[in-house]
Design an enzyme around this catalytic site. Sequence first.
Site, PDB file in Angstrom:
ATOM      1  N   GLY A  18       8.626   4.834   5.980  1.00 11.40           N
ATOM      2  CA  GLY A  18       9.148   3.675   6.688  1.00 11.40           C
ATOM      3  C   GLY A  18      10.241   2.938   5.949  1.00 11.40           C
ATOM      4  O   GLY A  18      10.745   1.917   6.443  1.00 11.40           O
ATOM      5  N   GLY A  60       6.211  -0.646   0.095  1.00 16.62           N
ATOM      6  CA  GLY A  60       5.962   0.761   0.376  1.00 16.62           C
ATOM      7  C   GLY A  60       4.718   1.285  -0.311  1.00 16.62           C
ATOM      8  O   GLY A  60       4.127   0.643  -1.177  1.00 16.62           O
ATOM      9  N   GLU A  94       3.718  -1.712   6.493  1.00 22.24           N
ATOM     10  CA  GLU A  94       3.115  -0.570   7.186  1.00 22.24           C
ATOM     11  C   GLU A  94       1.750  -0.225   6.604  1.00 22.24           C
ATOM     12  O   GLU A  94       0.888   0.326   7.296  1.00 22.24           O
ATOM     13  CB  GLU A  94       4.047   0.638   7.099  1.00 22.24           C
ATOM     14  CG  GLU A  94       4.495   0.961   5.691  1.00 22.24           C
ATOM     15  CD  GLU A  94       5.686   1.897   5.659  1.00 22.24           C
ATOM     16  OE1 GLU A  94       6.052   2.444   6.715  1.00 22.24           O
ATOM     17  OE2 GLU A  94       6.232   2.104   4.559  1.00 22.24           O
ATOM     18  N   GLY A 117       2.401   3.738  -2.685  1.00 26.90           N
ATOM     19  CA  GLY A 117       2.538   4.411  -3.965  1.00 26.90           C
ATOM     20  C   GLY A 117       2.267   3.519  -5.153  1.00 26.90           C
ATOM     21  O   GLY A 117       2.094   2.294  -5.038  1.00 26.90           O
ATOM     22  N   ASN A 158       7.741  13.905  -0.178  1.00 19.75           N
ATOM     23  CA  ASN A 158       6.833  13.420   0.858  1.00 19.75           C
ATOM     24  C   ASN A 158       7.530  13.158   2.191  1.00 19.75           C
ATOM     25  O   ASN A 158       7.024  13.509   3.234  1.00 19.75           O
ATOM     26  CB  ASN A 158       6.152  12.128   0.396  1.00 19.75           C
ATOM     27  CG  ASN A 158       5.356  12.314  -0.877  1.00 19.75           C
ATOM     28  OD1 ASN A 158       4.796  13.374  -1.125  1.00 19.75           O
ATOM     29  ND2 ASN A 158       5.318  11.279  -1.699  1.00 19.75           N
TER      30      ASN A 158
END
Length: 507
Positions: free
Chosen positions: A382, A263, A288, A265, A378
Amino acid sequence: MFKDRIRFPGLEDKVMTAQEAAAFFRDGMNVGMSGFTRAGDCKAMPRALAQRAQGEPLRLNVITGASLGNDSDGLMAEAGVLAKRMPFQVDAVLRRHINQGKVLFADQHLSQTVEQLRCGNLPAIDIAVIEAVAITETGAIVPTTSVGNSASFAQQARQIIVELNLGMPLELEGLHDIYVPDMRPHREPIALISVEQRIGAAAIQVDPARIVGIVVTDALDSPSSALPPDAETQAIAGHIIEFLKGEVAAGRLSNSLLPLQVGIGTIANAVTHGLVDSPFQDLTMYSEVLQDSAIALLDSGQLRFASASSVTLSAAKTAQFLDGLERYRDKVVLRPQEISNHPELVRRLGIIAINTALEFDIYGNVNSTHVCGTHMMNGIGGSGDFARNAHLSIFVSKSVAKDGDISSVVPMVSHVDHTEHDVAVLVSEWGLADLRGLAPRERARVIIQNCAHPDYRAALLDYVRRAEQRGGHTPHILEEALSWHARYQQHGTMRQEQFHAQEAATA
């Protein structure tokens, strides 16, 4: 002029300013904008729409791939342009407007937005604004550093405005694999069985007659805001690497693992950075977003191929990637987010999914989106697309926040994005909880002992013991389950000893 960029005859006549293109928009329209995690976002039109809204009412329902860069979401929110926004955002100004109720926000799994548009569950797109590196001889739109939802937006919209970004190198052409599934219910299986496989076209084919404006820009994407690894994120990475080594030793994985999804971040990026010093080789990524850590793994030779929907990098890594496209061309592909996140493909490929939690509870439920159950951060992004269908679903978090006043491990999460059924492994800097095959009562002790900060372990164990006395498959004390969050809201800390000290001081 722009002959190498606008190759379809007659489209040069569509070049106009952003202010001229803004005249196509009407109050109440549904607008699809390119952009996925700050990459490949339309850069001129959000600003032009914000300027136009200063003189007349202009409220739009804006759908993107994920977050926009260049402060676009904040500018549109402040100008009153955004009536509704979906499916993901990271802008602090927009976040404030959402939590104040000034902008309606529909949080969605990133694989589902265009599926909902396709079947009519969401109103059709009136205007699509797509950033491009070029328009081909057939009128196809070549995206830049992301695909996101752009393909479906452009194919559905009544009108298309192309932002032709001269700041993006033409060498991006050929990096994309554009595939859009057919309508249900007679849809064919998505014929992708390996990460490096290409199943679509190199550009987004549209009817050139629907391109009503071409706005020329020259700007890079906003750089990633991910912070460098620190001691805690390095510890989290270390726990995951040791866990994966154990999976290899047990024969459940090979030394090339399975395709990785990580992910967006700081924590997730740092975890992937940790793989650079790991023994794993010939890795693949089906994710992603590609962050700095993915480029580092490609450079180290450990990552053989990476598939994603966007490339979101720091300024230095952006320059390295764009300057070295010839070197990365045979190692990277960018797809629509519907494909990068598609549950069918996640299940088929056997993804190892690593995503970030705001908090998780003693039974393994994960909150990724809401602070104290009410205030949006946020969005789910996904993570849900991957978590429910992954070979291994891993969630990571630092054990505390706000200098220790917030515990990320709580009796009950204040908002549930991922239920205990979709979570296999939880990790903090203190350790890793392997939850596979465990019943709720087993999970509670494994999570507390391995992931909770030592300052909160005793209170969590006390809660579990007292809850178990009341019975139940998943024991809880309902009147106390969210008391930690209430204590933080009222007194600025979840720490019981500090709370009791404050109570004594005011008595």
